[in-house]
Design a protein around this motif. Structure first.
Motif, PDB file in Angstrom:
ATOM      1  N   ALA A  86       2.181 -58.270  35.888  1.00  0.00           N
ATOM      2  CA  ALA A  86       2.965 -59.142  35.198  1.00  0.00           C
ATOM      3  C   ALA A  86       4.402 -58.431  35.160  1.00  0.00           C
ATOM      4  N   ARG A  87       4.096 -57.278  34.621  1.00  0.00           N
ATOM      5  CA  ARG A  87       5.448 -56.478  34.311  1.00  0.00           C
ATOM      6  C   ARG A  87       6.119 -56.077  35.604  1.00  0.00           C
ATOM      7  N   GLU A  88       5.585 -55.660  36.637  1.00  0.00           N
ATOM      8  CA  GLU A  88       6.139 -55.442  37.864  1.00  0.00           C
ATOM      9  C   GLU A  88       6.578 -56.639  38.845  1.00  0.00           C
ATOM     10  N   ALA A  96      10.411 -57.197  39.859  1.00  0.00           N
ATOM     11  CA  ALA A  96      10.767 -57.602  40.982  1.00  0.00           C
ATOM     12  C   ALA A  96      11.461 -59.027  41.206  1.00  0.00           C
ATOM     13  N   GLN A  97      11.404 -59.701  40.002  1.00  0.00           N
ATOM     14  CA  GLN A  97      12.175 -61.014  40.151  1.00  0.00           C
ATOM     15  C   GLN A  97      13.660 -60.893  39.463  1.00  0.00           C
ATOM     16  N   GLY A  98      13.798 -59.642  38.856  1.00  0.00           N
ATOM     17  CA  GLY A  98      15.116 -59.235  38.249  1.00  0.00           C
ATOM     18  C   GLY A  98      14.917 -59.477  36.815  1.00  0.00           C
ATOM     19  N   ASN A  99      13.892 -59.919  36.214  1.00  0.00           N
ATOM     20  CA  ASN A  99      13.904 -60.257  34.801  1.00  0.00           C
ATOM     21  C   ASN A  99      13.514 -58.822  33.851  1.00  0.00           C
ATOM     22  N   ALA A 100      14.335 -58.128  33.706  1.00  0.00           N
ATOM     23  CA  ALA A 100      14.117 -56.857  33.255  1.00  0.00           C
ATOM     24  C   ALA A 100      13.936 -56.931  31.545  1.00  0.00           C
TER      25      ALA A 100
END
Length: 132
Positions: A18-20, A24-28
């Motif tokens: 979930a973190r990765e 990857a979706q740009g949701n830092a």
């Protein structure tokens, strides 16, 4: 209550995924919020894999046995450390230091009485003999 190792590991992998995915979706921001949870789960997985340090019980918890164990752990005067012969030598010395008689030492270690006596003689400090 102990958590199953597989369940703990699967949960760790799921949150790590979930973190990765968030990264990857740009949701830092979301990835940053999940990081402490992932790190904590990783620590739990590692702790769960380590064997528990069991305290000795029964005869092994006795002071005499612990003394014997500490003596065998010390280094001795034999040149080759860690060999099976070294371990037997240390066991003989430890048992003798714990006031076990030679016959009992031999019986306990599956040695002959002469082997035990020889090892104990080797351990004695050498005295200088004068030639007459």
């Amino acid at each position: 209550m102990k958590v199953s190792e597989n369940l703990l590991l699967d949960t760790y992998h799921l949150l790590q995924l979930a973190r990765e995915t968030a990264l990857a979706q740009g949701n830092a921001e979301r990835a940053e919020r999940l990081s402490p949870v992932v790190n904590e789960l990783r620590n739990l997985v590692i702790q769960n894999r380590e064997p528990p340090s069991a305290q000795p019980t029964g005869i092994m918890s006795g002071q005499d046995f612990q003394t014997l164990l500490s003596i065998t752990s010390r280094s001795s005067s034999l040149p080759v450390q860690g060999s099976p012969n070294q371990e037997r030598y240390q066991a003989v010395l430890a048992m003798a230091a714990a006031n076990m008689n030679e016959t009992d030492i031999a019986r306990h270690l599956g040695m002959t009485l002469e082997e035990v006596r020889t090892l104990l003689q080797i351990a004695q400090p050498r005295s200088t003999h004068s030639m007459e």
